[in-house]
Scaffold this motif. Structure first.
Motif, PDB file in Angstrom:
ATOM      1  N   MET A 134       3.926  -3.088  -8.631  1.00  0.00           N
ATOM      2  CA  MET A 134       4.940  -2.978  -9.729  1.00  0.00           C
ATOM      3  C   MET A 134       4.665  -2.197 -10.833  1.00  0.00           C
ATOM      4  N   ALA A 135       3.459  -2.282 -11.217  1.00  0.00           N
ATOM      5  CA  ALA A 135       2.854  -1.625 -12.421  1.00  0.00           C
ATOM      6  C   ALA A 135       3.048  -0.136 -12.209  1.00  0.00           C
ATOM      7  N   ALA A 136       2.455   0.302 -11.024  1.00  0.00           N
ATOM      8  CA  ALA A 136       2.666   1.755 -10.436  1.00  0.00           C
ATOM      9  C   ALA A 136       3.925   2.176 -10.297  1.00  0.00           C
ATOM     10  N   THR A 137       4.739   1.020 -10.026  1.00  0.00           N
ATOM     11  CA  THR A 137       6.331   1.612  -9.836  1.00  0.00           C
ATOM     12  C   THR A 137       6.837   1.915 -11.348  1.00  0.00           C
ATOM     13  N   SER A 138       6.384   1.051 -12.259  1.00  0.00           N
ATOM     14  CA  SER A 138       6.838   1.190 -13.647  1.00  0.00           C
ATOM     15  C   SER A 138       6.444   2.613 -14.039  1.00  0.00           C
ATOM     16  N   ALA A 168       0.094  10.985  -2.702  1.00  0.00           N
ATOM     17  CA  ALA A 168       0.785  12.173  -2.000  1.00  0.00           C
ATOM     18  C   ALA A 168       1.841  12.919  -2.979  1.00  0.00           C
ATOM     19  N   ALA A 169       2.443  12.408  -3.993  1.00  0.00           N
ATOM     20  CA  ALA A 169       3.275  13.233  -5.010  1.00  0.00           C
ATOM     21  C   ALA A 169       2.387  14.059  -5.801  1.00  0.00           C
ATOM     22  N   CYS A 170       0.924  13.815  -5.761  1.00  0.00           N
ATOM     23  CA  CYS A 170       0.262  14.653  -6.328  1.00  0.00           C
ATOM     24  C   CYS A 170      -0.675  15.517  -5.444  1.00  0.00           C
ATOM     25  N   ASP A 171      -0.226  15.612  -4.387  1.00  0.00           N
ATOM     26  CA  ASP A 171      -0.647  16.707  -3.042  1.00  0.00           C
ATOM     27  C   ASP A 171      -2.305  16.078  -2.933  1.00  0.00           C
ATOM     28  N   ALA A 177       6.321  -9.657   0.777  1.00  0.00           N
ATOM     29  CA  ALA A 177       5.275  -8.403   0.409  1.00  0.00           C
ATOM     30  C   ALA A 177       3.639  -8.597   0.671  1.00  0.00           C
ATOM     31  N   GLU A 178       3.514  -9.613   0.848  1.00  0.00           N
ATOM     32  CA  GLU A 178       1.977 -10.143   1.033  1.00  0.00           C
ATOM     33  C   GLU A 178       1.874 -10.156   2.611  1.00  0.00           C
ATOM     34  N   ALA A 179       2.929 -10.579   3.251  1.00  0.00           N
ATOM     35  CA  ALA A 179       2.744 -10.543   4.770  1.00  0.00           C
ATOM     36  C   ALA A 179       2.750  -9.143   5.412  1.00  0.00           C
ATOM     37  N   GLN A 180       3.127  -8.067   4.785  1.00  0.00           N
ATOM     38  CA  GLN A 180       3.131  -6.564   5.097  1.00  0.00           C
ATOM     39  C   GLN A 180       1.659  -6.157   5.048  1.00  0.00           C
ATOM     40  N   GLY A 181       0.663  -6.895   4.267  1.00  0.00           N
ATOM     41  CA  GLY A 181      -0.595  -6.278   4.436  1.00  0.00           C
ATOM     42  C   GLY A 181      -1.303  -6.839   3.111  1.00  0.00           C
ATOM     43  N   VAL A 182      -2.566  -7.213   3.139  1.00  0.00           N
ATOM     44  CA  VAL A 182      -3.375  -7.004   1.866  1.00  0.00           C
ATOM     45  C   VAL A 182      -4.717  -6.562   2.139  1.00  0.00           C
ATOM     46  N   TRP A 183      -5.274  -5.693   1.008  1.00  0.00           N
ATOM     47  CA  TRP A 183      -6.069  -4.859   1.284  1.00  0.00           C
ATOM     48  C   TRP A 183      -7.326  -5.024   0.235  1.00  0.00           C
ATOM     49  N   ARG A 217       0.791  -1.390  -0.045  1.00  0.00           N
ATOM     50  CA  ARG A 217      -0.026  -0.025   0.169  1.00  0.00           C
ATOM     51  C   ARG A 217       0.731   1.296   0.029  1.00  0.00           C
ATOM     52  N   PRO A 218       2.057   1.437   0.811  1.00  0.00           N
ATOM     53  CA  PRO A 218       2.842   2.507   0.921  1.00  0.00           C
ATOM     54  C   PRO A 218       3.147   2.916  -0.747  1.00  0.00           C
ATOM     55  N   ILE A 219       3.098   2.021  -1.623  1.00  0.00           N
ATOM     56  CA  ILE A 219       3.591   2.577  -3.055  1.00  0.00           C
ATOM     57  C   ILE A 219       2.523   3.530  -3.600  1.00  0.00           C
ATOM     58  N   PHE A 220       1.258   3.140  -3.429  1.00  0.00           N
ATOM     59  CA  PHE A 220       0.263   3.984  -3.790  1.00  0.00           C
ATOM     60  C   PHE A 220      -0.226   5.232  -2.796  1.00  0.00           C
ATOM     61  N   GLU A 221       0.276   5.080  -1.678  1.00  0.00           N
ATOM     62  CA  GLU A 221      -0.058   6.215  -0.860  1.00  0.00           C
ATOM     63  C   GLU A 221       1.248   7.491  -1.254  1.00  0.00           C
TER      64      GLU A 221
END
Length: 518
Positions: free
Chosen positions: A470-474, A69-72, A213-219, A61-65
């Motif tokens: 990973m797609a969002a990271t790309s 956030a980068a878009c204010d 990665a999954e153990a850090q949380g699934v939403w 989730r932090p990747i999407f947060e």
């Protein structure tokens, strides 16, 4: 900035790029051949509302947060995310049920109850190894714009504990055989190879880090995963991006400082282009000869797995499912030789997403997505006999394992590998791009920046690979590459581009092309 950016495809990678670039002041136009945003994050109609027919698992989730956030703005202001206490419920035909939890100690206790104390200790050790791998490779591999073997060698020297997972020989299944004495746990954690389109018998042991990665949380996303794509599109448009649906691109060509994109009815000019489709479409020449040299054969072959996907609504009885469920095959890994032989596996593992269980308990018909692994295929017409066989096998198997439905969906609820290839041309129906098999597979994916100065890549077929984080990271990597390149040339005189993003035809926005995947 007044630079004109065209993004081909409104998948998660393309939308992430559009958000960042529009927020930075670029003139962004997203061209999407389908009637919806999200790419493979698509839906199908059901009596209970739109049901997901693509990605179902949201992790990291932090990747999407960070993206929002980068878009204010804040992710929480646009979608409602519900943390899942049970990451996934696992079932076997002998009646064994195992829930893995977001709390590792709870998972360890559950494994001890199901398989004994030795199995719990083995799980604790495996979790530690997965954590070490994830933390060692997240920055230099998953988040880096252009990972290099030398950088990875440095990681290994600083973290010698990761060496066993990096040896050329061990596959994930062989490594799990060393980690776990219990065959059910080998089968369970081997399943993570399929999350990126591979077989545990051929994928590298390094993929065990997916567990961490999954153990850090699934939403769960309230309303379905497609709500995330819609939220990303909303933020991009608020920042000034234009998203044109039902607008396919049939060709690209260089024009001085940028590119000309040909639509089914018209053309546009752009300074920079992000291709958010399967890179194989470029290699195959689906968008003309100019962009072919951006992708090499090793970037797109061999292909990853495809799937047979059911999306429908029905009332369920029997043993209640969780949000994410896995119904295991009787014979571990028996499906993969059949997939390699281009046939429907007779004893598949079934993944079931009970979409409405992540938010609360459904009343009446609930939405389901069921996924069976399948072979990539180049055709576009499914075999009716195979479809009927898939239907019988899927729902008979689920009923035998305790999940019964009041109605069996008809074949209109099924998407086959051939239909995925039609939806996303040149993909061969592969849902994850290049195969992850082999220790060097991660280095063979195409990167965001290509050999063509005006062309960049984003999406699950591009580094860092499959999965929505990973797609969002790309998308971030493609946007950063463009901003860096624009900054490096901002002091140079540039050739004028008459017309900019204007269309050559007033009807271009309504055109749809069969040849530009999203």
């Amino acid at each position: 900035m007044s630079e004109k950016i065209a993004i081909i495809g409104a998948g998660i990678g393309g939308l992430a790029s559009a958000m960042r670039l529009a927020h930075r002041g670029c003139d962004v136009t997203v061209l999407e051949r389908h009637a919806h945003v999200g790419g493979k994050m698509r839906t199908m109609d059901s009596v209970a509302g739109p049901v997901d027919a693509g990605p179902t698992v949201m992790t990291l989730r932090p990747i999407f947060e960070e993206l929002f956030a980068a878009c204010d703005t804040r992710l929480a202001d646009h979608v409602t995310l519900c943390p899942l206490e049970i990451l996934a419920r696992h079932r076997w035909s002998d009646g064994t049920i195992l829930d893995l939890s977001a709390d590792v100690a709870t998972s360890e206790a559950t494994i001890a109850d199901a398989f004994g104390g030795d199995a719990a200790q083995a799980f604790a050790a495996f979790h530690g190894k997965a954590r070490t791998l994830f933390q060692a490779f997240e920055a230099p591999m998953m988040q880096a714009a252009n990972p290099r073997v030398l950088d990875i060698a440095g990681v290994v020297l600083r973290n010698p504990g990761v060496i066993p997972a990096l040896l050329t020989g061990p596959t994930l299944s062989k490594a799990l055989a060393r980690d776990f004495a219990h065959p059910k746990l080998q089968q369970l954690f081997g399943r993570y190879a399929t999350y990126v389109g591979g077989s545990p018998t051929a994928a590298p042991a390094l993929l065990s880090l997916i567990w961490y990665a999954e153990a850090q949380g699934v939403w769960a996303v309230d309303g379905g995963m497609h709500k995330l794509a819609q939220a990303m599109a909303t933020v991009a448009e608020k920042a000034g991006a234009r998203i044109r649906l039902n607008t396919g691109v049939t060709a690209m060509a260089a024009t001085g400082d940028g590119a000309r994109l040909t639509l089914a009815d018209g053309e546009i000019l752009a300074d920079k282009v992000i291709f958010n489709g399967d890179p194989k479409a470029l290699f195959d020449g689906r968008l003309g000869p100019a962009p072919r040299r951006a992708v090499k054969r090793r970037n797109v072959t061999p292909r990853s797995l495809s799937a047979y996907v059911w999306s429908f609504a029905a009332k369920s009885t029997g043993t209640a499912p969780s949000h994410h469920n896995v119904y295991f095959a009787d014979q571990t890994n028996s499906e993969f030789p059949h997939i390699a032989a281009d046939t429907l596996p007779p004893d598949p593992t079934l993944y079931v997403c009970a979409q409405d269980r992540g938010i609360g308990q459904p009343k009446g018909a609930e939405r389901f997505e069921i996924i069976l692994n399948g072979p990539p295929r180049q055709g576009t017409t499914p075999d009716p006999e195979e479809q009927a066989k898939c239907q019988e096998m899927t729902f008979t198997r689920l009923a035998q394992m305790g999940l019964t439905l009041d109605t069996t969906p008809d074949l209109r609820a099924l998407t086959t590998p051939e239909q995925f290839n039609k939806l996303f041309p040149a993909s061969d129906g592969s849902l994850y791009g290049r195969s992850p098999h082999g220790m060097m597979a991660a280095f063979k994916r195409p990167m965001a920046r290509t050999a063509i100065p005006w062309l960049y890549l984003a999406g699950g077929g591009t580094h860092p690979g499959a999965g929505i984080p990973m797609a969002a990271t790309s998308g971030r990597l493609a946007a950063e590459a463009i901003l860096t390149d624009l900054a490096s040339t901002s002091m140079s005189a540039r050739t004028g581009m008459p017309g900019g993003m204007s269309t050559a035809s007033a009807t271009a926005a309504r055109a749809q092309s069969p040849s530009s995947p999203s």
